[in-house]
Scaffold this motif. Structure first.
Motif, PDB file in Angstrom:
ATOM      1  N   TYR A  19       0.838  -1.208   0.000  1.00 50.21           N
ATOM      2  CA  TYR A  19       0.000   0.000   0.000  1.00 50.21           C
ATOM      3  C   TYR A  19       0.868   1.251   0.000  1.00 50.21           C
ATOM      4  O   TYR A  19       0.517   2.263  -0.610  1.00 50.21           O
ATOM      5  N   MET A  20       2.018   1.204   0.665  1.00 50.27           N
ATOM      6  CA  MET A  20       2.912   2.356   0.711  1.00 50.27           C
ATOM      7  C   MET A  20       3.571   2.572  -0.654  1.00 50.27           C
ATOM      8  O   MET A  20       3.762   3.714  -1.079  1.00 50.27           O
ATOM      9  N   GLN A  21       3.873   1.495  -1.360  1.00 53.77           N
ATOM     10  CA  GLN A  21       4.426   1.615  -2.707  1.00 53.77           C
ATOM     11  C   GLN A  21       3.410   2.280  -3.638  1.00 53.77           C
ATOM     12  O   GLN A  21       3.762   3.154  -4.432  1.00 53.77           O
ATOM     13  N   VAL A  22       2.137   1.860  -3.519  1.00 48.40           N
ATOM     14  CA  VAL A  22       1.077   2.454  -4.339  1.00 48.40           C
ATOM     15  C   VAL A  22       0.929   3.938  -3.978  1.00 48.40           C
ATOM     16  O   VAL A  22       0.875   4.799  -4.861  1.00 48.40           O
ATOM     17  N   ALA A  23       0.883   4.245  -2.688  1.00 47.91           N
ATOM     18  CA  ALA A  23       0.745   5.628  -2.235  1.00 47.91           C
ATOM     19  C   ALA A  23       1.909   6.478  -2.743  1.00 47.91           C
ATOM     20  O   ALA A  23       1.705   7.594  -3.241  1.00 47.91           O
ATOM     21  N   ASP A  24       3.121   5.959  -2.631  1.00 48.93           N
ATOM     22  CA  ASP A  24       4.298   6.704  -3.081  1.00 48.93           C
ATOM     23  C   ASP A  24       4.267   6.940  -4.589  1.00 48.93           C
ATOM     24  O   ASP A  24       4.658   8.005  -5.070  1.00 48.93           O
ATOM     25  N   HIS A  25       3.781   5.952  -5.343  1.00 53.19           N
ATOM     26  CA  HIS A  25       3.704   6.111  -6.798  1.00 53.19           C
ATOM     27  C   HIS A  25       2.674   7.177  -7.171  1.00 53.19           C
ATOM     28  O   HIS A  25       2.929   8.019  -8.036  1.00 53.19           O
ATOM     29  N   ILE A  26       1.516   7.158  -6.523  1.00 57.84           N
ATOM     30  CA  ILE A  26       0.493   8.177  -6.794  1.00 57.84           C
ATOM     31  C   ILE A  26       1.010   9.549  -6.371  1.00 57.84           C
ATOM     32  O   ILE A  26       0.826  10.536  -7.089  1.00 57.84           O
ATOM     33  N   ALA A  27       1.699   9.626  -5.223  1.00 53.40           N
ATOM     34  CA  ALA A  27       2.275  10.896  -4.761  1.00 53.40           C
ATOM     35  C   ALA A  27       3.290  11.419  -5.779  1.00 53.40           C
ATOM     36  O   ALA A  27       3.326  12.621  -6.059  1.00 53.40           O
ATOM     37  N   ALA A  28       4.085  10.527  -6.344  1.00 57.04           N
ATOM     38  CA  ALA A  28       5.070  10.934  -7.353  1.00 57.04           C
ATOM     39  C   ALA A  28       4.371  11.474  -8.600  1.00 57.04           C
ATOM     40  O   ALA A  28       4.844  12.447  -9.213  1.00 57.04           O
ATOM     41  N   ILE A  30       1.543  13.021  -8.580  1.00 54.63           N
ATOM     42  CA  ILE A  30       1.047  14.347  -8.192  1.00 54.63           C
ATOM     43  C   ILE A  30       2.183  15.364  -8.275  1.00 54.63           C
ATOM     44  O   ILE A  30       2.034  16.435  -8.863  1.00 54.63           O
ATOM     45  N   VAL A  31       3.339  15.021  -7.709  1.00 53.49           N
ATOM     46  CA  VAL A  31       4.502  15.924  -7.716  1.00 53.49           C
ATOM     47  C   VAL A  31       4.955  16.214  -9.147  1.00 53.49           C
ATOM     48  O   VAL A  31       5.322  17.342  -9.475  1.00 53.49           O
ATOM     49  N   ALA A  32       4.900  15.209 -10.018  1.00 46.95           N
ATOM     50  CA  ALA A  32       5.337  15.367 -11.403  1.00 46.95           C
ATOM     51  C   ALA A  32       4.350  16.182 -12.236  1.00 46.95           C
ATOM     52  O   ALA A  32       4.656  16.559 -13.368  1.00 46.95           O
ATOM     53  N   GLY A  69      -2.147  14.735   3.268  1.00 45.51           N
ATOM     54  CA  GLY A  69      -2.721  15.982   2.790  1.00 45.51           C
ATOM     55  C   GLY A  69      -2.697  16.136   1.282  1.00 45.51           C
ATOM     56  O   GLY A  69      -2.906  17.234   0.759  1.00 45.51           O
ATOM     57  N   LEU A  70      -2.492  15.041   0.557  1.00 44.19           N
ATOM     58  CA  LEU A  70      -2.425  15.107  -0.904  1.00 44.19           C
ATOM     59  C   LEU A  70      -3.772  14.850  -1.572  1.00 44.19           C
ATOM     60  O   LEU A  70      -3.980  15.252  -2.715  1.00 44.19           O
ATOM     61  N   LEU A  71      -4.656  14.158  -0.870  1.00 41.55           N
ATOM     62  CA  LEU A  71      -5.975  13.833  -1.420  1.00 41.55           C
ATOM     63  C   LEU A  71      -7.063  14.199  -0.435  1.00 41.55           C
ATOM     64  O   LEU A  71      -6.828  14.247   0.775  1.00 41.55           O
ATOM     65  N   VAL A  72      -8.247  14.422  -0.971  1.00 40.57           N
ATOM     66  CA  VAL A  72      -9.437  14.619  -0.148  1.00 40.57           C
ATOM     67  C   VAL A  72     -10.552  13.792  -0.789  1.00 40.57           C
ATOM     68  O   VAL A  72     -10.669  13.740  -2.018  1.00 40.57           O
ATOM     69  N   THR A  82      -5.588  17.521  -3.780  1.00 42.63           N
ATOM     70  CA  THR A  82      -5.758  18.792  -3.084  1.00 42.63           C
ATOM     71  C   THR A  82      -4.808  19.853  -3.637  1.00 42.63           C
ATOM     72  O   THR A  82      -3.816  19.550  -4.310  1.00 42.63           O
ATOM     73  N   GLU A  83      -5.113  21.109  -3.321  1.00 37.86           N
ATOM     74  CA  GLU A  83      -4.221  22.223  -3.675  1.00 37.86           C
ATOM     75  C   GLU A  83      -3.007  22.157  -2.747  1.00 37.86           C
ATOM     76  O   GLU A  83      -3.139  21.828  -1.578  1.00 37.86           O
TER      77      GLU A  83
END
Length: 86
Positions: A19-28, A30-32, A69-72, A82-83
């Motif tokens: 789950y952390m790998q999935v979260a980190d990939h989605i976060a990446a 977002i950052v990209a 704080g990346l998703l709502v 999120t903004e």
């Protein structure tokens, strides 16, 4: 294809929870800038299929991203990026 990339980045043999790998990939993503603020995230079933993981794993990843704080999540609306709070 995006699904191919998502599945390739998840390795269940790593010492990091899936789950952390999935979260980190989605976060990446977002950052990209691939997922922009206000963008609606795909549904849990679609994400589970894309990453080739169980729906429960996707739910935990989304929960992790909400805590960061990346998703709502808005009931009956979906989950959105999120903004940035800088």
């Amino acid at each position: 294809m995006a699904g191919e990339q998502g599945a390739a980045s998840i390795d269940p043999t790593k010492a990091v929870y899936v789950y952390m790998q999935v979260a980190d990939h989605i976060a990446a993503r977002i950052v990209a800038g691939e997922l922009r603020p206000g963008a609606r995230l795909a549904g849990e079933r679609d994400l589970a299929e894309e990453y080739r993981v169980a729906i429960g794993t996707v739910r935990r990843a989304i929960q992790e991203l909400r805590e960061r704080g990346l998703l709502v999540t808005l009931p009956a609306k979906g989950t959105f990026v999120t903004e940035p709070t800088e």
